[in-house]
Design a protein around this motif. Structure first.
Motif, mmCIF file in Angstrom:
data_model
loop_
_atom_site.group_PDB
_atom_site.id
_atom_site.type_symbol
_atom_site.label_atom_id
_atom_site.label_comp_id
_atom_site.label_asym_id
_atom_site.label_seq_id
_atom_site.Cartn_x
_atom_site.Cartn_y
_atom_site.Cartn_z
ATOM 1 N N GLY A 70 0.826 -1.199 0.000
ATOM 2 C CA GLY A 70 0.000 0.000 0.000
ATOM 3 C C GLY A 70 0.857 1.245 0.000
ATOM 4 N N MET A 71 0.270 2.345 0.469
ATOM 5 C CA MET A 71 0.951 3.637 0.423
ATOM 6 C C MET A 71 0.798 4.380 1.744
ATOM 7 S SD MET A 71 -0.283 4.894 -3.358
ATOM 8 C CE MET A 71 -1.975 4.351 -3.131
ATOM 9 N N VAL A 72 1.879 5.069 2.117
ATOM 10 C CA VAL A 72 1.875 6.002 3.246
ATOM 11 C C VAL A 72 2.594 7.265 2.792
ATOM 12 C CG1 VAL A 72 1.767 4.240 5.055
ATOM 13 C CG2 VAL A 72 3.991 5.045 4.236
ATOM 14 N N LEU A 73 2.290 8.362 3.434
ATOM 15 C CA LEU A 73 2.959 9.612 3.083
ATOM 16 C C LEU A 73 4.368 9.631 3.679
ATOM 17 C CD1 LEU A 73 0.112 12.236 3.534
ATOM 18 C CD2 LEU A 73 0.885 11.117 1.433
ATOM 19 N N GLN A 74 5.324 10.069 2.864
ATOM 20 C CA GLN A 74 6.710 10.193 3.312
ATOM 21 C C GLN A 74 7.236 11.567 2.926
ATOM 22 O OE1 GLN A 74 8.367 8.362 5.231
ATOM 23 N NE2 GLN A 74 7.507 6.317 5.030
ATOM 24 N N LYS A 75 8.017 12.152 3.814
ATOM 25 C CA LYS A 75 8.663 13.425 3.526
ATOM 26 C C LYS A 75 10.116 13.146 3.140
ATOM 27 C CE LYS A 75 9.177 18.068 5.369
ATOM 28 N NZ LYS A 75 8.881 18.938 6.516
ATOM 29 N N VAL A 76 10.484 13.568 1.943
ATOM 30 C CA VAL A 76 11.838 13.391 1.436
ATOM 31 C C VAL A 76 12.285 14.709 0.836
ATOM 32 C CG1 VAL A 76 13.326 12.108 -0.155
ATOM 33 C CG2 VAL A 76 11.377 10.954 0.925
ATOM 34 N N ASP A 77 13.418 15.209 1.282
ATOM 35 C CA ASP A 77 13.957 16.477 0.774
ATOM 36 C C ASP A 77 12.920 17.604 0.833
ATOM 37 O OD1 ASP A 77 16.332 15.135 0.296
ATOM 38 O OD2 ASP A 77 15.955 14.857 -1.840
ATOM 39 N N GLY A 78 12.140 17.639 1.910
ATOM 40 C CA GLY A 78 11.157 18.701 2.105
ATOM 41 C C GLY A 78 9.850 18.520 1.351
ATOM 42 N N GLN A 79 9.742 17.487 0.561
ATOM 43 C CA GLN A 79 8.546 17.225 -0.254
ATOM 44 C C GLN A 79 7.809 16.008 0.312
ATOM 45 O OE1 GLN A 79 7.547 18.814 -3.236
ATOM 46 N NE2 GLN A 79 5.790 17.453 -3.391
ATOM 47 N N VAL A 80 6.471 16.106 0.466
ATOM 48 C CA VAL A 80 5.670 14.973 0.954
ATOM 49 C C VAL A 80 4.967 14.317 -0.233
ATOM 50 C CG1 VAL A 80 3.757 14.260 2.442
ATOM 51 C CG2 VAL A 80 5.332 16.049 3.199
ATOM 52 N N SER A 120 8.848 5.339 -4.311
ATOM 53 C CA SER A 120 9.268 4.177 -3.528
ATOM 54 C C SER A 120 10.699 4.426 -3.098
ATOM 55 C CB SER A 120 9.196 2.882 -4.339
ATOM 56 O OG SER A 120 7.964 2.254 -4.201
ATOM 57 N N LEU A 121 10.978 4.215 -1.835
ATOM 58 C CA LEU A 121 12.324 4.348 -1.289
ATOM 59 C C LEU A 121 12.868 2.944 -1.091
ATOM 60 C CD1 LEU A 121 11.513 7.106 1.338
ATOM 61 C CD2 LEU A 121 12.530 7.411 -0.933
ATOM 62 N N ILE A 122 13.964 2.620 -1.800
ATOM 63 C CA ILE A 122 14.439 1.237 -1.844
ATOM 64 C C ILE A 122 15.932 1.172 -1.554
ATOM 65 C CG2 ILE A 122 14.599 -0.854 -3.249
ATOM 66 C CD1 ILE A 122 12.301 0.263 -4.969
ATOM 67 N N LYS A 146 17.603 8.867 4.102
ATOM 68 C CA LYS A 146 16.445 8.839 4.998
ATOM 69 C C LYS A 146 16.640 7.645 5.927
ATOM 70 C CE LYS A 146 11.460 9.330 5.152
ATOM 71 N NZ LYS A 146 11.323 10.545 5.923
ATOM 72 N N TRP A 147 16.201 7.800 7.173
ATOM 73 C CA TRP A 147 16.346 6.731 8.168
ATOM 74 C C TRP A 147 17.822 6.324 8.325
ATOM 75 C CZ3 TRP A 147 12.520 4.880 4.295
ATOM 76 C CH2 TRP A 147 11.233 5.341 4.583
ATOM 77 N N ASP A 148 18.706 7.290 8.234
ATOM 78 C CA ASP A 148 20.146 7.037 8.375
ATOM 79 C C ASP A 148 20.689 6.059 7.338
ATOM 80 O OD1 ASP A 148 20.366 8.760 10.615
ATOM 81 O OD2 ASP A 148 19.658 7.147 11.926
ATOM 82 N N LYS A 149 20.067 6.058 6.166
ATOM 83 C CA LYS A 149 20.505 5.169 5.085
ATOM 84 C C LYS A 149 20.503 5.934 3.761
ATOM 85 C CE LYS A 149 18.977 0.922 4.875
ATOM 86 N NZ LYS A 149 18.134 -0.265 4.789
ATOM 87 N N SER A 150 21.298 5.472 2.832
ATOM 88 C CA SER A 150 21.252 5.972 1.466
ATOM 89 C C SER A 150 20.306 5.053 0.692
ATOM 90 C CB SER A 150 22.647 5.934 0.845
ATOM 91 O OG SER A 150 22.594 6.437 -0.467
ATOM 92 N N LEU A 151 19.278 5.628 0.064
ATOM 93 C CA LEU A 151 18.235 4.848 -0.608
ATOM 94 C C LEU A 151 18.020 5.334 -2.035
ATOM 95 C CD1 LEU A 151 15.657 4.977 2.327
ATOM 96 C CD2 LEU A 151 17.060 3.009 1.693
ATOM 97 N N PHE A 152 17.627 4.399 -2.897
ATOM 98 C CA PHE A 152 17.183 4.795 -4.230
ATOM 99 C C PHE A 152 15.791 5.393 -4.103
ATOM 100 C CE2 PHE A 152 19.796 1.344 -6.608
ATOM 101 C CZ PHE A 152 20.916 2.151 -6.579
ATOM 102 N N PHE A 153 15.545 6.469 -4.836
ATOM 103 C CA PHE A 153 14.258 7.158 -4.873
ATOM 104 C C PHE A 153 13.649 6.856 -6.234
ATOM 105 C CE2 PHE A 153 11.557 10.763 -5.852
ATOM 106 C CZ PHE A 153 11.057 11.222 -4.649
#
Length: 160
Positions: A70-80, A120-122, A146-153
């Motif tokens: 499913g989906m949840v809102l996430q804030k990444v680089d100031g954008q939700v 998707s943050l992977i 995000k979450w103290d990790k480097s992730l693909f956006f």
């Protein structure tokens, strides 16, 4: 497969995923029973507040638990943005369930809810999740922290 709202009675099935170190390899940690109940409460609250959530994925024929998507809102680089996530029992890996559920959620988000973008943050090492994202049309846009990790956006934009 069908997707439905998460309920307290799903805790036992969710624990089969959350306690499995291999399934949770790319997440911050496994979850115990208390964490699982908090997760369910967060999903219920998220749905009440925003109209989206992570849902339970079940076999349409026999109601067997397969996982969650499913989906949840996430804030990444100031954008939700709504983030598409999926996590299935290890016994369900490689059978197309994650792709089927993710595609249905993406369709719902873009066509029914009219989101302009879904992300998707992977984890870069999570090859299976990357394949699901690419299979449903998402593209790698950048790398983020995000979450103290480097992730693909990964993202997909609404073309309508």
């Amino acid at each position: 497969m069908k997707l439905r709202a998460m309920a307290e009675s799903d805790a036992g099935n969710l624990m089969k995923i959350f306690e499995d170190a291999e399934t949770m390899k790319y997440y911050s940690s496994t979850k115990n029973e208390q964490d699982t109940h908090r997760w369910i409460q967060w999903m219920k609250q998220h749905y009440q507040t925003y109209g989206i959530s992570i849902w339970i994925a079940e076999d349409k024929q026999n109601g067997e638990f397969l996982g969650q998507c499913g989906m949840v809102l996430q804030k990444v680089d100031g954008q939700v943005d709504p983030e598409l996530g999926y996590l299935f029992l290890r016994s369900c890996w490689g059978k197309g369930y994650a792709s089927e559920a993710a595609k249905a959620c993406l369709h719902y988000g873009l066509n029914t809810l009219k989101f302009q973008k879904i992300i998707s943050l992977i984890d870069p090492a999570n090859y299976r999740s990357i394949k699901v994202a690419e299979r449903i049309g998402m593209k790698k846009e950048k790398q983020v922290n995000k979450w103290d990790k480097s992730l693909f956006f990964y993202s997909i934009y609404n073309e309508k």
